[in-house]
Design an enzyme around this catalytic site. Structure first.
Site, PDB file in Angstrom:
ATOM      1  N   CYS A  15      28.529  32.685  34.314  1.00  0.00           N
ATOM      2  CA  CYS A  15      28.004  33.805  34.739  1.00  0.00           C
ATOM      3  C   CYS A  15      26.558  33.856  34.177  1.00  0.00           C
ATOM      4  O   CYS A  15      26.368  33.772  32.948  1.00  0.00           O
ATOM      5  CB  CYS A  15      28.545  35.231  34.379  1.00  0.00           C
ATOM      6  N   GLN A  26      42.482  50.203  45.175  1.00  0.00           N
ATOM      7  CA  GLN A  26      42.333  48.988  44.255  1.00  0.00           C
ATOM      8  C   GLN A  26      41.306  48.012  44.412  1.00  0.00           C
ATOM      9  O   GLN A  26      41.098  47.864  45.676  1.00  0.00           O
ATOM     10  CB  GLN A  26      43.787  48.249  44.236  1.00  0.00           C
ATOM     11  N   CYS A  78      47.488  51.645  35.001  1.00  0.00           N
ATOM     12  CA  CYS A  78      46.339  50.963  34.709  1.00  0.00           C
ATOM     13  C   CYS A  78      46.106  51.152  32.947  1.00  0.00           C
ATOM     14  O   CYS A  78      45.225  50.786  32.607  1.00  0.00           O
ATOM     15  CB  CYS A  78      45.337  51.469  35.422  1.00  0.00           C
TER      16      CYS A  78
END
Length: 375
Positions: A3, A212, A334
């Site tokens: 990245c 999601q 989560c």
């Protein structure tokens, strides 16, 4: 994953990006084992991963800069803007949308909101893509309705450039706080929901309904829950904190009685639409508080599935489930820390199986699915 934004020190959202995906999965698995220490687990299923890049179906962009040169991304704490259009978590299909939106903002006269000066109109752009047909939903988060007429007038140009934009809205968020959206949603298109499909189950995404952000892993999560429920003697089921109905719609059969509860009316509207398409007449979705619904019932279902927000289901609902004693509980979480706390408040249940889903690569977060059986 490589990245350029991380390498340049401009973004640190993906804190685990320097680790391989296998190293990340190992660390997350170890964390889950640590959190469930002392709780007997009959079966640890192999963790489920997915793509390490281009997997997100949603972009949440702070809009800064000027009306002639808007910048989409985020603001550091000191107010410095960072352009995130090149974030490798986004699919390639997002790039042309960002490119077209920059001149559109000038055409519509949507002055980016200046946090320091508390001036301007356009605060955020929220973009969601359907993996089913490539359709997209775009939400302009505005400070007020002042620029609505200009926005409507300029929209034909944008829709000609980007025919994949099926749902477009203006969300009004007047508060000078880092709040992503307000209560008022104004539809600028006839279509009000985005069609999605996981495992041949139709799902719908509306502007203010949670969905999601990793479709590849989410579809496997829902399919796993369906497989687990299919192996159990379940004729009556509750789906609490059901959202748009992903779990319930996957698990339901024509013979099963299922009630789905979610506090957000937008999400319930999506769930009802999906149930109607599937012809499942014994599914009932209601916009209610899950804890208040459960504690007011006099009947006991065979299975209760819970999919709460990060705070977990909490002790009151745990206590009621322990008293009501359904034969099975499926807990989707989560936040494994609050899930472990909740399970410890269910002493008459044993974890039959548990599985980790790497929904959030390059971060410490993950999703967990646990099947609990009454002793």
């Amino acid at each position: 994953m490589q990245c350029a934004l991380y390498d340049a020190g401009r973004c640190r959202s993906c804190q685990w990006i320097t680790q391989s995906v296998n190293e990340q999965l190992s660390a997350k698995t170890a964390d889950l084992h640590r959190l469930l220490a002392g709780l007997p687990v009959e079966q640890w299923c192999a963790p489920i991963g997915g793509p390490e890049q281009h997997f997100r179906n949603k972009a949440k962009m702070v809009v800064s800069g000027s009306v002639e040169k808007p910048l989409f991304g985020m603001l550091h704490r000191d107010g410095t803007p960072v352009d995130l259009c090149g974030c490798p978590l986004y699919p390639a299909s997002f790039a042309p949308v960002f490119s077209a939106l920059k001149p559109f903002i000038a055409r519509a006269g949507l002055t980016p909101y200046n946090v320091a000066r508390k001036r301007g109109e356009l605060k955020y752009l929220l973009l969601t893509e359907s993996q089913f047909d490539g359709g997209m939903m775009l939400r302009f988060v505005l400070r007020s309705e002042t620029k609505l007429t200009q926005l409507r007038a300029a929209l034909p140009w944008l829709r000609a450039q980007l025919p994949q934009l099926r749902v477009i809205t203006a969300n009004i968020q007047p508060v000078h706080m880092a709040i992503m959206e307000g209560e008022t949603e104004i539809y600028l298109t006839d279509q009000q929901a985005l069609a999605e499909r996981f495992n041949d189950v139709p799902l719908w995404i509306r502007p203010q309904s949670f969905f999601q952000t990793n479709p590849t892993v989410a579809s496997r999560l829902y399919a796993t829950a369906r497989d687990w429920v299919g192996q159990l003697p379940v004729r009556h089921m509750w789906d609490l904190f059901c959202g748009v109905g992903g779990f319930g719609l996957h698990c339901a059969t024509p013979q099963m009685q299922l009630t789905g509860i979610e506090i957000a009316p937008e999400a319930i509207a999506c769930a009802k639409q999906s149930a109607a398409e599937l012809g499942l007449t014994r599914l009932h979705f209601q916009a209610l508080d899950s804890t208040q619904f459960a504690t007011a019932q006099g009947e006991t279902p065979d299975l209760v599935l819970v999919n709460p927000p990060r705070r977990g289901i909490g002790k009151p609902l745990c206590d009621y489930l322990a008293q009501m004693a359904p034969r099975f509980i499926i807990y989707s979480s989560c936040n494994a820390q609050t899930m472990a706390q909740d399970i410890r408040h269910l002493p008459n249940y044993r974890i039959q199986r548990v599985q980790l889903f790497d929904m959030f690569p390059h971060t410490a977060h993950y999703e967990v699915l646990a099947l609990l059986r009454r002793l």
